[in-house]
Design a protein around this motif. Sequence first.
Motif, short mmCIF file in Angstrom:
data_model
loop_
_atom_site.label_atom_id
_atom_site.label_comp_id
_atom_site.label_asym_id
_atom_site.label_seq_id
_atom_site.Cartn_x
_atom_site.Cartn_y
_atom_site.Cartn_z
N ILE A 33 0.84 -1.19 0.00
CA ILE A 33 0.00 0.00 0.00
C ILE A 33 0.88 1.25 0.00
O ILE A 33 1.92 1.29 0.66
N ALA A 34 0.46 2.25 -0.77
CA ALA A 34 1.17 3.52 -0.85
C ALA A 34 0.48 4.53 0.05
O ALA A 34 -0.75 4.64 0.05
N VAL A 35 1.26 5.27 0.82
CA VAL A 35 0.74 6.39 1.60
C VAL A 35 1.22 7.66 0.88
O VAL A 35 2.42 7.88 0.75
N ALA A 36 0.28 8.45 0.41
CA ALA A 36 0.62 9.55 -0.50
C ALA A 36 -0.10 10.82 -0.12
O ALA A 36 -1.06 10.82 0.66
N SER A 37 0.39 11.91 -0.69
CA SER A 37 -0.26 13.21 -0.54
C SER A 37 0.02 14.03 -1.78
O SER A 37 0.99 13.77 -2.50
N GLY A 38 -0.81 14.99 -2.04
CA GLY A 38 -0.60 15.84 -3.20
C GLY A 38 0.46 16.89 -2.98
O GLY A 38 0.99 17.46 -3.93
N LYS A 39 0.78 17.18 -1.73
CA LYS A 39 1.76 18.22 -1.41
C LYS A 39 2.53 17.83 -0.16
O LYS A 39 2.13 16.93 0.57
N GLN A 67 -7.48 21.95 5.41
CA GLN A 67 -7.58 23.22 4.69
C GLN A 67 -7.76 23.01 3.20
O GLN A 67 -7.34 22.00 2.62
N ASP A 68 -8.42 23.97 2.57
CA ASP A 68 -8.77 23.84 1.15
C ASP A 68 -7.56 23.67 0.26
O ASP A 68 -7.61 22.91 -0.72
N LEU A 69 -6.46 24.36 0.57
CA LEU A 69 -5.27 24.27 -0.28
C LEU A 69 -4.71 22.86 -0.30
O LEU A 69 -4.37 22.32 -1.36
N ALA A 70 -4.63 22.23 0.87
CA ALA A 70 -4.13 20.86 0.94
C ALA A 70 -5.09 19.90 0.25
O ALA A 70 -4.67 18.95 -0.43
N LEU A 71 -6.38 20.11 0.43
CA LEU A 71 -7.37 19.23 -0.19
C LEU A 71 -7.33 19.32 -1.71
O LEU A 71 -7.53 18.33 -2.40
N ALA A 72 -7.06 20.52 -2.23
CA ALA A 72 -6.96 20.68 -3.68
C ALA A 72 -5.83 19.83 -4.24
O ALA A 72 -5.96 19.20 -5.30
N ASP A 73 -4.70 19.80 -3.52
CA ASP A 73 -3.58 18.97 -3.97
C ASP A 73 -3.86 17.49 -3.75
O ASP A 73 -3.42 16.64 -4.53
N ALA A 74 -4.56 17.16 -2.66
CA ALA A 74 -4.91 15.76 -2.40
C ALA A 74 -5.79 15.21 -3.53
O ALA A 74 -5.66 14.04 -3.91
N ARG A 75 -6.67 16.06 -4.06
CA ARG A 75 -7.54 15.61 -5.17
C ARG A 75 -6.70 15.19 -6.38
O ARG A 75 -7.05 14.26 -7.10
N LYS A 76 -5.58 15.91 -6.61
CA LYS A 76 -4.71 15.54 -7.74
C LYS A 76 -4.12 14.16 -7.53
O LYS A 76 -4.03 13.37 -8.46
N GLY A 77 -3.71 13.88 -6.29
CA GLY A 77 -3.18 12.55 -6.00
C GLY A 77 -4.22 11.47 -6.19
O GLY A 77 -3.94 10.39 -6.75
N ILE A 78 -5.44 11.74 -5.73
CA ILE A 78 -6.53 10.76 -5.89
C ILE A 78 -6.81 10.52 -7.37
O ILE A 78 -6.98 9.38 -7.81
N THR A 79 -6.85 11.61 -8.14
CA THR A 79 -7.11 11.48 -9.58
C THR A 79 -6.02 10.66 -10.25
O THR A 79 -6.31 9.81 -11.11
N MET A 80 -4.76 10.90 -9.87
CA MET A 80 -3.66 10.15 -10.48
C MET A 80 -3.80 8.66 -10.21
O MET A 80 -3.71 7.83 -11.13
N PHE A 81 -4.05 8.28 -8.95
CA PHE A 81 -4.16 6.86 -8.63
C PHE A 81 -5.34 6.23 -9.36
O PHE A 81 -5.26 5.07 -9.81
N ARG A 82 -6.42 6.95 -9.50
CA ARG A 82 -7.57 6.40 -10.21
C ARG A 82 -7.27 6.21 -11.69
O ARG A 82 -7.69 5.23 -12.31
N LYS A 83 -6.51 7.14 -12.28
CA LYS A 83 -6.17 7.02 -13.69
C LYS A 83 -5.30 5.81 -13.96
O LYS A 83 -5.39 5.20 -15.03
N VAL A 84 -4.46 5.46 -13.01
CA VAL A 84 -3.59 4.29 -13.21
C VAL A 84 -4.18 3.05 -12.55
O VAL A 84 -3.50 2.05 -12.35
N GLU A 85 -5.46 3.12 -12.19
CA GLU A 85 -6.24 1.97 -11.72
C GLU A 85 -5.70 1.39 -10.41
O GLU A 85 -5.67 0.17 -10.22
N VAL A 86 -5.26 2.27 -9.51
CA VAL A 86 -4.89 1.86 -8.15
C VAL A 86 -6.01 2.30 -7.22
O VAL A 86 -6.33 3.49 -7.15
N PRO A 87 -6.65 1.39 -6.49
CA PRO A 87 -7.76 1.77 -5.62
C PRO A 87 -7.31 2.73 -4.51
O PRO A 87 -6.21 2.59 -3.97
#
Length: 376
Positions: free
Chosen positions: A117-123, A256-276
Amino acid sequence: MVLERLRSVRGPDMEGNIVDLGLVSDVFISDGKAYFSITVPADRAKELEPMRAAAERVVREMPGVKAAMVALTADRKAAAQAAPVQRPAPPSGHAHAPRPHGGPPAKAGIPGVGAIIAVASGKGGVGKSTTSVNLALALKANGFKVGLLDADIYGPSMPRLLKISGRPQQIEGRLIRPMENYGLPVMSMGFLVDEEVAMIWRGPMIQSALLQMLREVAWGELDVLVVDMPPGTGDAQLTMAQQVPLAGAVIVSTPQDLALADARKGITMFRKVEVPVLGIVENMSYFVAPDTGKRYDIFGHGGARKEAERIGVPFLGEVPLTMEIRETSDAGTPLVVSDPGGEAARIYRSIAERVWEQLSAGQANQSRAMPNIVFE
């Protein structure tokens, strides 16, 4: 001098040499160890393993070189340009069996390792590494066999977070014995280079280092390997998604909204590469003043929970902002082991339980085809 020695290694199909064909990445040497990668077509990686072994051998035999870390990387465009030689068709009656319809082969796992499992963040700056180490220790406290890989090549944190120093030892074959503290086997680039050394690596070098720390380490039998990813959505994340059978990703964000905006990018990336996406952790969720007991929502509150509900992924829990978490992290004594009966340790164990529930429910272990990622 290294490149001159590598010119003795023949290229694919015994044509030319790997240096003049442009297959060798920049060579990095630190503490007597040489690091580089060789770019080959993705579908020929297994076939060209002897070429990689030959390159490693000639460099390792050089005076002053203690070890060599060499990996094959699959930059399809560069490999096609650098090694245009076509293999002849096999003789009649000896044709290779066609690859089953349905795309590339499944990603190779790590012997003895269950879920990765990967532990990740957008920022950066959201406490991802602190969450990773406490999550790994919480999974261990819950009865599982756990390992931890620090995949942040540029800013490795695990040596300090786990109070580990020294160099890992090479054992039989090409395997490296992981470092260990608190019963947790750990591998990090921070064990291989000095803390003040600046890592100036391009994509292929990052791929090479990551894959060797994954596949050439004697992890033993593990239920879970937790991978602390670097911030962002760059080479390390793509390498892990392309070449490692990730069971899922845990996203760490502050409210905070700024961190969540970057977290969304990470979520989008994992979904694009088909990682749950196994779920979201809201770190630094709130602060309780130790003298008055009054609660303060310094970075806001509940943003990660709302985001999880909005995109339909589990919300794994809220981790408060406390001086104890900061102090024990700096001291290399994570709260899960230094204060196992405390509130913060209970929260981390609860998050670990929810992560395991996602894995055991089968939502993250279904078979997936390897995404066709091309590095530009």
